[in-house]
Every structure is written in structure tokens, then in C-alpha cells.
Motif scaffolding. Sequence first.
Motif, PDB file in Angstrom:
ATOM      1  N   GLY A 276       5.878 -15.849   3.629  1.00  9.45           N
ATOM      2  CA  GLY A 276       5.044 -15.662   4.808  1.00  9.45           C
ATOM      3  C   GLY A 276       5.102 -14.273   5.409  1.00  9.45           C
ATOM      4  O   GLY A 276       4.433 -14.006   6.417  1.00  9.45           O
ATOM      5  N   ASN A 277       5.885 -13.387   4.813  1.00  5.11           N
ATOM      6  CA  ASN A 277       5.991 -12.019   5.316  1.00  5.11           C
ATOM      7  C   ASN A 277       4.986 -11.135   4.586  1.00  5.11           C
ATOM      8  O   ASN A 277       5.337 -10.289   3.764  1.00  5.11           O
ATOM      9  CB  ASN A 277       7.420 -11.493   5.118  1.00  5.11           C
ATOM     10  CG  ASN A 277       7.686 -10.218   5.911  1.00  5.11           C
ATOM     11  OD1 ASN A 277       6.768  -9.604   6.458  1.00  5.11           O
ATOM     12  ND2 ASN A 277       8.940  -9.813   5.970  1.00  5.11           N
ATOM     13  N   HIS A 278       3.721 -11.334   4.922  1.00  2.00           N
ATOM     14  CA  HIS A 278       2.652 -10.610   4.234  1.00  2.00           C
ATOM     15  C   HIS A 278       2.715  -9.113   4.506  1.00  2.00           C
ATOM     16  O   HIS A 278       2.393  -8.308   3.620  1.00  2.00           O
ATOM     17  CB  HIS A 278       1.293 -11.164   4.656  1.00  2.00           C
ATOM     18  CG  HIS A 278       1.087 -12.601   4.263  1.00  2.00           C
ATOM     19  ND1 HIS A 278       0.644 -12.976   3.016  1.00  2.00           N
ATOM     20  CD2 HIS A 278       1.294 -13.755   4.944  1.00  2.00           C
ATOM     21  CE1 HIS A 278       0.570 -14.290   2.939  1.00  2.00           C
ATOM     22  NE2 HIS A 278       0.959 -14.794   4.102  1.00  2.00           N
ATOM     23  N   ALA A 279       3.134  -8.740   5.718  1.00  2.08           N
ATOM     24  CA  ALA A 279       3.197  -7.318   6.061  1.00  2.08           C
ATOM     25  C   ALA A 279       4.172  -6.580   5.149  1.00  2.08           C
ATOM     26  O   ALA A 279       3.869  -5.495   4.656  1.00  2.08           O
ATOM     27  CB  ALA A 279       3.604  -7.147   7.520  1.00  2.08           C
ATOM     28  N   ALA A 280       5.344  -7.169   4.900  1.00  2.00           N
ATOM     29  CA  ALA A 280       6.333  -6.524   4.036  1.00  2.00           C
ATOM     30  C   ALA A 280       5.810  -6.408   2.610  1.00  2.00           C
ATOM     31  O   ALA A 280       5.981  -5.376   1.952  1.00  2.00           O
ATOM     32  CB  ALA A 280       7.649  -7.300   4.060  1.00  2.00           C
ATOM     33  N   GLY A 281       5.189  -7.474   2.111  1.00  2.00           N
ATOM     34  CA  GLY A 281       4.624  -7.430   0.766  1.00  2.00           C
ATOM     35  C   GLY A 281       3.578  -6.343   0.624  1.00  2.00           C
ATOM     36  O   GLY A 281       3.550  -5.602  -0.372  1.00  2.00           O
ATOM     37  N   GLN A 282       2.732  -6.211   1.624  1.00  2.00           N
ATOM     38  CA  GLN A 282       1.703  -5.177   1.592  1.00  2.00           C
ATOM     39  C   GLN A 282       2.310  -3.774   1.616  1.00  2.00           C
ATOM     40  O   GLN A 282       1.801  -2.851   0.976  1.00  2.00           O
ATOM     41  CB  GLN A 282       0.755  -5.368   2.780  1.00  2.00           C
ATOM     42  CG  GLN A 282      -0.104  -6.624   2.673  1.00  2.00           C
ATOM     43  CD  GLN A 282      -0.855  -6.923   3.959  1.00  2.00           C
ATOM     44  OE1 GLN A 282      -0.686  -6.239   4.966  1.00  2.00           O
ATOM     45  NE2 GLN A 282      -1.687  -7.958   3.933  1.00  2.00           N
ATOM     46  N   GLN A 283       3.414  -3.623   2.362  1.00  2.00           N
ATOM     47  CA  GLN A 283       4.059  -2.317   2.446  1.00  2.00           C
ATOM     48  C   GLN A 283       4.655  -1.885   1.107  1.00  2.00           C
ATOM     49  O   GLN A 283       4.717  -0.694   0.806  1.00  2.00           O
ATOM     50  CB  GLN A 283       5.138  -2.326   3.527  1.00  2.00           C
ATOM     51  CG  GLN A 283       4.600  -2.401   4.941  1.00  2.00           C
ATOM     52  CD  GLN A 283       3.679  -1.241   5.291  1.00  2.00           C
ATOM     53  OE1 GLN A 283       3.969  -0.096   4.969  1.00  2.00           O
ATOM     54  NE2 GLN A 283       2.571  -1.550   5.943  1.00  2.00           N
ATOM     55  N   VAL A 284       5.119  -2.848   0.306  1.00  2.00           N
ATOM     56  CA  VAL A 284       5.635  -2.507  -1.024  1.00  2.00           C
ATOM     57  C   VAL A 284       4.520  -1.916  -1.878  1.00  2.00           C
ATOM     58  O   VAL A 284       4.687  -0.865  -2.517  1.00  2.00           O
ATOM     59  CB  VAL A 284       6.253  -3.734  -1.715  1.00  2.00           C
ATOM     60  CG1 VAL A 284       6.691  -3.376  -3.141  1.00  2.00           C
ATOM     61  CG2 VAL A 284       7.437  -4.261  -0.918  1.00  2.00           C
TER      62      VAL A 284
END
Length: 354
Positions: A276-284
Motif C-alpha cells: 500500500g506504499n505506492h509513493a515509495a514504489g513510485q520513488q524507486v
Amino acid sequence: MTTKLAVVILNYNGKHWLEQFLPSVVAHSQGFEIVVADNASTDDSIPFLQVNYPQIHILILEKNWGFAEGYNRALAQIQSEYYVLLNSDVEVTPHWIEPLLDLLEANPEIVACQPKMLAYYQKNEFEYAGAAGGFVDRWGYPFCRGRLFDTMETDQGQYNDTSEIFWASGACLFIRGEIYQQIGGLDGDFFAHMEEIDLCWRLKNAGHKIFFVSQSVIYHVGGGTLSSSNSRKTFLNFRNNLALLCKNLPLQRLIPTLLIRILLDGAAALYFISKGNHAAGQQVFKAYFSFFSQIGTWLGKRRKTSRNQAHKELYPYSVVFQYFLQKKKYFQDLKKKPEKSSEPTKKLNLLAKK
């Protein structure tokens, strides 16, 4: 006039940290210069310092240069035999300077070192940013004695030594001033995060040594500028990790390492998203786009000589595999490297035990 040692604290809107931690720095750094370099803060850090700490030298930078370039610009204005890069969210203890300074004074081949770093809020635990000295595994992942990924060990004296490490934490980094300037300082393009690992890798490539000294103890809050949940921190950690590998690995190791990292970091991004941590995934993914879009810049910074010698402090196995698949959560549980004796290290360990 050149001083013996300057304790330099980089500040950006950190008046609350200065209020809390400057008293310990002032009390336990008698006889040494203390400098606060301000990255164009918009809070009232400067008036607070001017009123309460007139003995502290204040350097005011014209804008927020970030951690790396901020220090470069500040240290260029400070003439000192030794620099201490100290985070503003650090509590120091009595005699925290002397063991590290004595080591540097007695051993010209050692150019940088760090103290034992414990957590401010859990004072019996090692702190994430540096613990008992840093290393890098075969795929470029940094880790520390006392900290593997998010697992922090309790300090039970297991690292009470004076020993060679691969990188020293930028939260409290002692370094020879002349060498810092010769090597080019921190890489300003990193902005923040892992810039000290890149600096230490370059120092190692130039033939220098870096040490950990347990006789000096500090307590670090951590996350004072960017918390672990901040997506910007995720971006910088992944982007800068790729950059330091690109700058310091030899070509024959760089390409296979980057291929493995694409797989591992891609898996990490999908894991973040699945939780559910979409922001972190996008940052990668954003970090990879940034890295490859600037690949010419990073390749241009690769050192032309003495690049990637066979540093014995580089860990030859995968910490990721052992931590996540084999569930080895502590440094002592990791697969051991083939032993190679080091007479200087042995002698320093004997001195530390006396």
C-alpha cells in the motif's frame, strides 16, 4: 589561522535541534572551534545562536545547498587540520573528541573515523545511520555492524574495539582537512544521503584507511532532516546508491551489479506497492529514471586512477539474500569472510582494550 579541529554543524531550519543538543556540544568540546553553517534557514536559528551562543562561529550560506554541497561550501571557509561533520540532532558525551583525534594524530594512514553511534531514544541500541561502522556488500547495499536494514542490535559491548571499516557515518565524521579538500569533498550532486559512503569509497580508492573507535560515544536522533517515511528520502537513497556504484566500481563489475540491482530494486518497489506504499514504489522507479537520464554525469565522475582496488572491507556476499531469505538479522550471523590478518588493526585493538 588554521585551528587544530573544527566541529561543524550544518543547519537548516533546525532551531529546535540546536536548542536541544548544542549544550552538550559546547560542554564537551572545550578547546576546539565550533561552527554552525546555516543553509539559508527561514526559522529563527540565526538570532537564537547570536543571542545564546556568541562564542560559536556562524557561517551563513546564501541558499539551501543540501547536506553535501552545504558542507563543501562551509568547509572551504574553515581552515582546520581536522574537520568533524556533526549532525544537529546529536548528543555528544564527555571526551567524545579525544579518542578519535588521538587515533588520527598517531596514525597518518588513517584519514577518517567515526565514534560508536547509539540511538538517542533507545540509548542501549545502535543507531541506523552509522552504528559501529559501515560496509558495502557485493551488490552495493550499505550495512553496519550493529544494524542490518531496519534491525538494530542492542549494544552489549560486542563492538568495543578500534577497527578498520569501509565507510564512516556522515552524522559524525572526523576527517583530515587537507585530505577532504584534496579528494574533492562530498559530491554535491548527491544533495543528501549516501554522500559519505561515496566520499569514503573514494578515500579507500586513493589508498587511505577509515576506522571505527568505540571509546567515543554519541547519541543520534536520526531523520532530523528527512524522516524514514518521506518519499524524497526513498528517492535519494535509491538514486544515490546507484550513483556511488557507477562512480566507484570497475567496469567489469559495474554492469553485472547494475543488472542485479535492477531486479532487486524492482522487487523492492513492487513490495512497497503491494503493502500500500505506492509513493515509495513510485520513488524507486523515479530514482532509476533520474540515474539513467544523468548517466553521462555519473560516468564522467568516475576516477581514472586507483579505482576499486581489492578492498578487504568490501563484503563479498549478499546481505540481502542472508537477511531476507535466510533470516540472518545480526551482523555476527552473516557469513564470515576469509580471515586476513592486519597488524595495524591488531595493535589498535590491543590499545583500545587497555
